[in-house]
Design a protein around this motif. Structure first.
Motif, PDB file in Angstrom:
ATOM      1  N   GLY A  19       0.829  -1.455  -0.127  1.00 14.73           N
ATOM      2  CA  GLY A  19      -0.262   0.457  -0.389  1.00 14.73           C
ATOM      3  C   GLY A  19       0.732   1.554  -0.091  1.00 14.73           C
ATOM      4  O   GLY A  19       0.541   1.958  -0.121  1.00 14.73           O
ATOM      5  N   THR A  20       2.542   1.207  -0.051  1.00 17.29           N
ATOM      6  CA  THR A  20       3.274   2.183   0.404  1.00 17.29           C
ATOM      7  C   THR A  20       4.212   1.179  -0.378  1.00 17.29           C
ATOM      8  O   THR A  20       4.789   0.395   0.074  1.00 17.29           O
ATOM      9  CB  THR A  20       2.963   3.176   1.758  1.00 17.29           C
ATOM     10  N   PRO A  21       5.456   2.720  -1.702  1.00 18.21           N
ATOM     11  CA  PRO A  21       6.748   1.952  -1.523  1.00 18.21           C
ATOM     12  C   PRO A  21       7.518   2.025  -0.017  1.00 18.21           C
ATOM     13  O   PRO A  21       8.519   0.933   0.213  1.00 18.21           O
ATOM     14  CB  PRO A  21       7.064   2.795  -2.199  1.00 18.21           C
ATOM     15  N   HIS A  22       7.054   2.842   1.319  1.00 13.47           N
ATOM     16  CA  HIS A  22       7.770   2.600   2.177  1.00 13.47           C
ATOM     17  C   HIS A  22       7.244   2.458   3.203  1.00 13.47           C
ATOM     18  O   HIS A  22       6.816   3.766   3.945  1.00 13.47           O
ATOM     19  CB  HIS A  22       9.195   3.655   1.935  1.00 13.47           C
ATOM     20  N   PRO A  23       7.074   0.958   3.507  1.00 15.23           N
ATOM     21  CA  PRO A  23       6.380   0.419   4.783  1.00 15.23           C
ATOM     22  C   PRO A  23       6.653   1.056   6.308  1.00 15.23           C
ATOM     23  O   PRO A  23       5.887   1.176   7.159  1.00 15.23           O
ATOM     24  CB  PRO A  23       5.839  -0.700   4.784  1.00 15.23           C
ATOM     25  N   PHE A  24       7.914   1.661   6.392  1.00 16.39           N
ATOM     26  CA  PHE A  24       8.714   1.857   7.325  1.00 16.39           C
ATOM     27  C   PHE A  24       9.508   2.457   7.563  1.00 16.39           C
ATOM     28  O   PHE A  24      10.276   3.564   8.019  1.00 16.39           O
ATOM     29  CB  PHE A  24      10.003   0.870   8.113  1.00 16.39           C
ATOM     30  N   ALA A  25       9.112   3.851   6.604  1.00 16.62           N
ATOM     31  CA  ALA A  25       8.785   5.703   6.720  1.00 16.62           C
ATOM     32  C   ALA A  25       9.540   6.620   7.688  1.00 16.62           C
ATOM     33  O   ALA A  25       9.866   7.421   7.852  1.00 16.62           O
ATOM     34  CB  ALA A  25       8.293   6.557   5.177  1.00 16.62           C
ATOM     35  N   ARG A  26       8.270   5.690   8.514  1.00 19.42           N
ATOM     36  CA  ARG A  26       8.262   6.307   9.641  1.00 19.42           C
ATOM     37  C   ARG A  26       8.274   5.401  10.781  1.00 19.42           C
ATOM     38  O   ARG A  26       7.981   4.628  11.212  1.00 19.42           O
ATOM     39  CB  ARG A  26       6.421   6.757   9.850  1.00 19.42           C
TER      40      ARG A  26
END
Length: 233
Positions: A19-26
């Motif tokens: 659902g996002t290219p960076h699941p751990f961006a936060r």
């Protein structure tokens, strides 16, 4: 450092699954640990190395910068020392069988506890609040290799940032096993070193496609700030 950009087609495949290219961006820094794998003389100092990786010296400033930022934000830093002992001969005989007698002797001489090769690279910014953990396999997370998983959990860390050398061996195997043990896992491309740009990229892409996220140092630091901003709101 190795030049590296995640291909757009690869990011699209991850986005379709997550659902996002960076699941751990936060990243919540208070539950995040930086794991620095094998930045030791035995891989970085040509005169004592058993497996010299010339690029490893060049990622040290980025690793130190990330370590400082994470400490200031409330996270932890763990320095991993690849170590050889008699158990490696008896309990990891397959690895020994895959090396020549000369290569085995070089590894024992370079990585045994107390040797110059086993010591951490002197330019690393190791602080008294950090932890140093010995490991006895490529992966720092596999059963029997080290105390790292237990130490992380004891301090409430559920997220790990993987840096060090070599990208496709000890770093990637640690990162994959960390994810299997239910840690949110990020490989840091400008904090990892390999023998070639191609090997570095292949490892990061293979990991990113299924096992976790790939975020550069600046993206990790931005992730700490994003969490702080959300909490303040």
């Amino acid at each position: 450092m190795h030049p590296f950009t995640l291909p757009e087609s690869i990011q699209a495949r991850v986005a379709a699954r997550c659902g996002t290219p960076h699941p751990f961006a936060r990243l919540n820094p208070k539950s995040t640990a930086l794991v620095v794998v094998d930045l030791q003389n035995g891989f970085m100092r040509e005169d004592v190395a058993h497996a010299w990786c010339p690029m490893a010296e060049h990622v040290v400033p980025a690793v130190n910068r990330l370590a400082g930022a994470l400490r200031r934000a409330g996270g932890g830093v763990f320095w991993i020392q690849n170590t050889f002992d008699a158990r490696c001969e008896a309990e990891w005989s397959v690895m020994q069988d895959m090396a020549t007698p000369a290569a085995r002797a070089r590894r024992a001489a370079a990585m045994s506890e107390g040797t110059v090769g086993n010591a951490l690279w002197p330019a690393l910014d190791v602080q008294p609040v950090d932890e140093v953990v010995r490991k006895y396999r490529y992966s720092a997370f596999i059963q029997g290799s080290s105390e790292l998983p237990a130490r992380l959990r004891a301090r409430g860390f559920d997220t790990v940032l993987i840096t060090g050398t070599v990208t496709g061996v000890c770093c990637e195997s640690s990162a994959r096993d960390a994810m299997m043990l239910n840690f949110r896992t990020v490989m840091v491309p400008d904090g990892c070193a390999a023998m070639t740009d191609e090997e570095h990229a292949a490892s990061l892409i293979a990991f990113y496609l299924q096992f976790g996220d790939v975020l550069a140092v600046d993206e990790c630091i931005a992730g700490f700030a994003a969490t702080d901003t959300k909490e303040a709101a």
